[in-house]
Design a protein around this motif. Structure first.
Motif, PDB file in Angstrom:
ATOM      1  N   GLY A   1       0.781  -1.232   0.000  1.00  0.00           N
ATOM      2  CA  GLY A   1       0.000   0.000   0.000  1.00  0.00           C
ATOM      3  C   GLY A   1       0.806   1.271   0.000  1.00  0.00           C
ATOM      4  O   GLY A   1       0.314   2.322  -0.390  1.00  0.00           O
TER       5      GLY A   1
ATOM      6  N   PRO B   1       5.265   2.811   0.578  1.00  0.00           N
ATOM      7  CA  PRO B   1       6.646   2.389   0.823  1.00  0.00           C
ATOM      8  C   PRO B   1       6.817   1.969   2.281  1.00  0.00           C
ATOM      9  O   PRO B   1       6.256   2.589   3.181  1.00  0.00           O
ATOM     10  CB  PRO B   1       7.457   3.654   0.530  1.00  0.00           C
TER      11      PRO B   1
ATOM     12  N   ASP C   1       7.774  -7.149   0.378  1.00  0.00           N
ATOM     13  CA  ASP C   1       7.204  -5.815   0.174  1.00  0.00           C
ATOM     14  C   ASP C   1       6.562  -5.870  -1.208  1.00  0.00           C
ATOM     15  O   ASP C   1       7.255  -6.027  -2.211  1.00  0.00           O
ATOM     16  CB  ASP C   1       8.328  -4.772   0.222  1.00  0.00           C
ATOM     17  N   THR C   2       5.236  -5.758  -1.261  1.00  0.00           N
ATOM     18  CA  THR C   2       4.547  -5.971  -2.537  1.00  0.00           C
ATOM     19  C   THR C   2       4.052  -4.649  -3.109  1.00  0.00           C
ATOM     20  O   THR C   2       3.335  -3.906  -2.442  1.00  0.00           O
ATOM     21  CB  THR C   2       3.335  -6.902  -2.335  1.00  0.00           C
TER      22      THR C   2
ATOM     23  N   GLN D   1      -1.342  -1.796  -7.510  1.00  0.00           N
ATOM     24  CA  GLN D   1      -2.323  -0.702  -7.497  1.00  0.00           C
ATOM     25  C   GLN D   1      -3.727  -1.249  -7.756  1.00  0.00           C
ATOM     26  O   GLN D   1      -3.860  -2.356  -8.294  1.00  0.00           O
ATOM     27  CB  GLN D   1      -2.024   0.268  -8.653  1.00  0.00           C
ATOM     28  N   THR D   2      -4.733  -0.433  -7.457  1.00  0.00           N
ATOM     29  CA  THR D   2      -6.106  -0.809  -7.807  1.00  0.00           C
ATOM     30  C   THR D   2      -6.164  -1.188  -9.290  1.00  0.00           C
ATOM     31  O   THR D   2      -6.827  -2.146  -9.684  1.00  0.00           O
ATOM     32  CB  THR D   2      -7.054   0.392  -7.546  1.00  0.00           C
TER      33      THR D   2
ATOM     34  N   ASP E   1       3.670   6.250 -10.499  1.00  0.00           N
ATOM     35  CA  ASP E   1       4.736   6.170  -9.490  1.00  0.00           C
ATOM     36  C   ASP E   1       6.109   6.380 -10.124  1.00  0.00           C
ATOM     37  O   ASP E   1       6.306   6.104 -11.302  1.00  0.00           O
ATOM     38  CB  ASP E   1       4.756   4.776  -8.836  1.00  0.00           C
TER      39      ASP E   1
ATOM     40  N   ARG F   1       4.504   8.567  -5.473  1.00  0.00           N
ATOM     41  CA  ARG F   1       3.667   9.088  -6.555  1.00  0.00           C
ATOM     42  C   ARG F   1       4.340  10.265  -7.245  1.00  0.00           C
ATOM     43  O   ARG F   1       5.002  11.090  -6.621  1.00  0.00           O
ATOM     44  CB  ARG F   1       2.321   9.572  -5.998  1.00  0.00           C
TER      45      ARG F   1
ATOM     46  N   ARG G   1      -5.178   5.959  -1.058  1.00  0.00           N
ATOM     47  CA  ARG G   1      -4.971   7.013  -2.037  1.00  0.00           C
ATOM     48  C   ARG G   1      -6.010   8.115  -1.914  1.00  0.00           C
ATOM     49  O   ARG G   1      -7.172   7.842  -1.685  1.00  0.00           O
ATOM     50  CB  ARG G   1      -5.111   6.410  -3.421  1.00  0.00           C
TER      51      ARG G   1
HETATM   52  O1  PRX Z   1       2.004   4.740  -4.919  1.00  0.00           O
HETATM   53  C1  PRX Z   1       1.855   3.351  -4.926  1.00  0.00           C
HETATM   54  C2  PRX Z   1       1.425   2.883  -3.541  1.00  0.00           C
HETATM   55  O2  PRX Z   1       0.017   2.796  -3.575  1.00  0.00           O
HETATM   56  C3  PRX Z   1      -0.465   3.154  -4.871  1.00  0.00           C
HETATM   57  C4  PRX Z   1      -1.649   2.304  -5.223  1.00  0.00           C
HETATM   58  O3  PRX Z   1      -2.677   2.574  -4.322  1.00  0.00           O
HETATM   59  P1  PRX Z   1      -4.023   1.747  -4.380  1.00  0.00           P
HETATM   60  O4  PRX Z   1      -4.521   1.724  -5.756  1.00  0.00           O
HETATM   61  O5  PRX Z   1      -4.902   2.305  -3.343  1.00  0.00           O
HETATM   62  O6  PRX Z   1      -3.604   0.283  -4.015  1.00  0.00           O
HETATM   63  C5  PRX Z   1      -2.998   0.041  -2.789  1.00  0.00           C
HETATM   64  C6  PRX Z   1      -2.881  -1.441  -2.564  1.00  0.00           C
HETATM   65  C7  PRX Z   1      -2.321  -2.197  -3.678  1.00  0.00           C
HETATM   66  C8  PRX Z   1       0.702   2.929  -5.792  1.00  0.00           C
HETATM   67  O7  PRX Z   1       0.587   3.667  -6.979  1.00  0.00           O
HETATM   68  N1  PRX Z   1       1.991   1.575  -3.216  1.00  0.00           N
HETATM   69  C9  PRX Z   1       1.348   0.397  -3.189  1.00  0.00           C
HETATM   70  N2  PRX Z   1       2.180  -0.579  -2.770  1.00  0.00           N
HETATM   71  C10 PRX Z   1       3.380  -0.012  -2.554  1.00  0.00           C
HETATM   72  C11 PRX Z   1       3.259   1.367  -2.845  1.00  0.00           C
HETATM   73  N3  PRX Z   1       4.309   2.204  -2.745  1.00  0.00           N
HETATM   74  C12 PRX Z   1       5.496   1.688  -2.365  1.00  0.00           C
HETATM   75  N4  PRX Z   1       5.682   0.386  -2.064  1.00  0.00           N
HETATM   76  C13 PRX Z   1       4.662  -0.491  -2.141  1.00  0.00           C
HETATM   77  N5  PRX Z   1       4.847  -1.764  -1.825  1.00  0.00           N
END
Ligand code: PRX
Length: 688
Positions: free
Chosen positions: A417, A419, A441-442, A445-446, A533, A548, A559
């Motif tokens: 979700g 960093p 660490d995965t 994004q949506t 990103d 972002r 987000r």
């Molecule tokens: O900026 C990245 C960050 O969360 C964004 C996606 O958000 P959302 O669509 O709400 O989904 C969140 C759950 C998958 C990305 O564009 N993000 C997600 N995972 C990471 C991350 N930033 C850094 N490291 C991660 N592991």
């Protein structure tokens, strides 16, 4: 809560024979010869995402996936999913037009893949463990019970006029009925849009109206952290302004009486009257499965659309291989179903794989900061997946809350979700995982539907670098771009993170606005999917997400567009303009800071700033309320009138000596003016 299990045992024989009749129909439906190349066999038995793609050398498999994505995923889809009719064309795509189609000609039902196929082989396997708010009150739901619940709910929807392609909003916290609601929609071909139950009535109404939902499914009340949340009241307020809604299905989470309006239907009562068999609607691979709203850089959230087969395949395979999920493991993803993580790794991925998945209703600190680890001990969780914000919060309470519980069941830990900072990664790895679990660490994004970059899978014994996502999943082809749109070759480079080729889980469109889809994801770097990103490719070629690049905040892993908050605040009559920026926050990761300009004749600025906070909470959600609101006389603007948020960000983050290029700034005296106001504000708010 009255779980609708009444009569389940008596109906079992009937259910199973109906099921096997149903499934015979499903699996043996003849397809036209052109739909079924001779090399493809119709699948029978249990299809699970146990596809062999990781047998052999991981690097070679990934190279093959990148070279020939169509045949690579096509073969996996045939093997890992249960089809009514297998597909005839692996993929058609055009990243200029944002057009992506997978597994064309294929027909299947997602609920059959997530339920019926498992019920046939192991009906009593636990599908869901509902970890309710009060510790020790968990409820287990077997695959047979979940199928029963889903079919009754699906029949209730049908009886009330919900049919294929209708949109249904689900405004519920995690619970077996919420999962059944999602799967019931999938079973009858309706499209669900789950709205996080923390969103306000106005946000809910906006989403319902955008997708023209015909029905809403909700609870009388929610329970979280010992507090009661008035969900039905919020829905009542929302649907006043939603002409498309014909019925509101209400379940009883608490014993409190529900006020019933003319559109209300008491869900459990109706489900009890329905049959526990519901013939699944056979869907095309590319029919919509669900949409999920997420924030972009404009004020209006986007309804991200995912389709049937590609999404399901990708969620299932990543669930299995990133977390090294093995049969009989207990998978604990503590995300809410209102977010994509809940969709892919609480519901669809685990259930497609026949797993036992945990539904976590509570908070990390209820009744105390040991809650996660006490749950791990009690439920014997093997994979534990959470957000860094929770880890940052918990590590402040010290190690004792962790160490007093037995965590020996854990094998894989995951974060998602946002960093993950080094301190949180090390604490998760060393204290929670005792230095013996794999920690992934995965990044995803949506829009990506599932995990795209994560340390696993990888070759046996391959290193994991702390706090970075590292390796693209098979078939994911990351590319870094410089400011001019040129591909950055080699290692030790930073740029805009794009992906060169489609994968089955990628979103297909923004509901009702394909132009916006193209604009948001395919315009900046023509021919590539732009993630929004930035990323750094390390000297060893691993990926580290840097955050972002657009005006999107990430508050506690959620987000939020700065424009959304600004639009809400701009509605206050005393506020001509606002600018919202993000700044680092030690628990939330990022927090919002609002600069507001008030009309000259505003008598009580403090009252207005209070009202602004209330407006954001009621128009969006509580988590969107800026931590700080500073009144200024003017905002820094370019000569053409564009607000220069980057200058405000430098002031708040203490980088005033490095303002960057300010040649386009209309009047540089505004900087000193804002700096003075900020310094004065800081004296009054020493925690800033
Ligand atoms: O900026 C990245 C960050 O969360 C964004 C996606 O958000 P959302 O669509 O709400 O989904 C969140 C759950 C998958 C990305 O564009 N993000 C997600 N995972 C990471 C991350 N930033 C850094 N490291 C991660 N592991």
């Amino acid at each position: 809560m009255a779980t609708p299990r009444a009569g389940a045992a008596a109906a079992l024989g009937h259910l199973l024979s109906a099921l096997s009749r149903q499934q015979q129909r499903l699996w043996s439906r003849p397809s036209a010869p052109w739909e079924r190349p001779s090399s493809i066999r119709l699948l029978s038995g249990t299809a699970q995402a146990s596809a062999p793609f990781l047998r052999g050398n991981y690097r070679e498999v990934c190279e093959r996936a990148a070279r020939e994505p169509g045949p690579f995923w096509g073969a996996l889809a045939r093997e890992a999913l249960l089809w009514d009719t297998p597909h005839h064309t692996d993929c058609e795509w055009d990243f200029v037009q944002g057009r992506i189609r997978w597994f064309l000609g294929g027909r299947l039902n997602v609920a059959v893949n997530c339920l019926d196929q498992h019920v046939q082989h192991y009906p009593d396997r636990v599908a869901l463990i509902w970890e309710k708010d009060e510790p020790g009150t968990e409820e287990k739901v077997s695959y047979r019970e979940l199928l029963d619940m889903t079919c009754r709910l699906a029949n209730t929807l049908k009886r009330n006029g919900i049919k294929k392609e209708d949109r249904v909003a689900i405004y519920m916290p995690v619970s077996p009925l919420a999962v059944a609601a999602m799967l019931a929609c999938a079973r009858i071909g309706a499209i669900h849009t789950v709205v996080f139950a923390g969103f306000s009535a106005e946000s809910l109404a906006g989403r319902i109206n955008d997708s023209e939902c015909k029905a809403v499914i909700t609870c009388n009340q929610g329970v979280r952290g010992g507090r009661v949340i008035e969900l039905k009241k919020t829905v009542d307020e929302a649907v006043k302004n939603c002409p498309s809604v014909k019925c509101v299905f209400v379940t009883q989470r608490t014993t409190n009486k529900i006020h019933t309006g003319s559109r209300d239907i008491l869900l459990e009562e109706e489900m009890a009257k329905e049959s526990s068999v519901c013939t699944p609607e056979i869907m095309d691979s590319e029919d919509m499965l669900f949409m999920l709203y997420t924030s972009g850089s404009t004020g209006k959230p986007k309804g991200i659309v995912h389709t049937q087969a590609g999404y399901l395949l990708y969620a299932a395979l990543t669930h299995k291989h990133v977390f090294d999920y093995k049969q009989d493991d207990i998978f604990g993803c503590v995300a809410d179903i209102g977010w994509i993580t809940g969709h892919s790794y609480v519901v669809y991925g685990p259930l497609c794989n026949g797993s036992t998945t945990v539904l976590f209703e509570s908070t990390p600190i209820y009744p105390n900061p040991g809650r996660y680890w006490e749950t791990v001990e009690r439920l014997k969780i093997n994979q534990f997946y959470c957000a860094p914000t929770a880890l940052r919060l918990l590590l402040k309470y010290g190690d004792e809350f962790v160490k007093k519980y037995d965590r020996s069941s854990l094998t894989t830990l995951g974060s998602v979700g946002e960093p993950i900072n080094h301190e949180a990664w090390q604490w998760f790895y060393n204290v929670v995982g005792d230095g013996r679990c794999t920690l992934v660490d995965t990044w995803w994004q949506t829009e990506t539907g599932g995990i795209c970059i994560a340390p696993r899978p990888s070759e046996k014994g391959a290193e994991i670098v702390p706090a970075i996502a590292m390796r693209p999943f098979c078939g994911i082809t990351p590319v870094l771009m410089d400011e001019k749109g040129k591909i950055l070759e080699g290692n030790d480079v930073s740029g805009a993170l794009c992906i060169a080729q489609p994968w089955p889980g990628i979103a297909r469109t923004i509901y009702g606005d394909h132009e916006r889809f193209i604009e948001a994801y395919f315009k900046a770097y023509p021919g590539y999917y732009f993630t929004g990103d930035g990323a750094y490719r390390t000297k060893k070629g691993y990926y580290q997400i840097t955050g972002r690049m657009d005006d999107v905040l990430n508050i506690s892993g959620h987000r939020l567009g700065t424009a959304e908050i600004e639009d809400a605040m701009d509605e206050h009559p005393a506020v001509p303009e606002t600018a919202v920026i993000s700044y680092p926050h030690d628990v939330k990761g990022e927090a919002a800071f609002a600069f507001v300009v008030l009309k000259d004749d505003t008598a009580h600025p403090e009252t207005v700033t209070k009202e602004l906070r209330a407006i954001v909470a009621s128009k969006i959600a509580k988590y969107a309320v800026p931590d700080h609101v500073l009144v200024v006389k003017r905002l820094p603007k370019t000569r053409s009138g564009k607000i220069m948020r980057r200058l405000l960000q430098r002031i708040v983050t203490g980088n005033v000596n490095d303002m960057g290029d300010i040649t386009t700034l209309d009047d540089s005296s505004v900087i000193t003016e804002i700096l003075d106001a900020y310094e004065e504000y800081k004296i009054k708010h020493p925690t800033l």
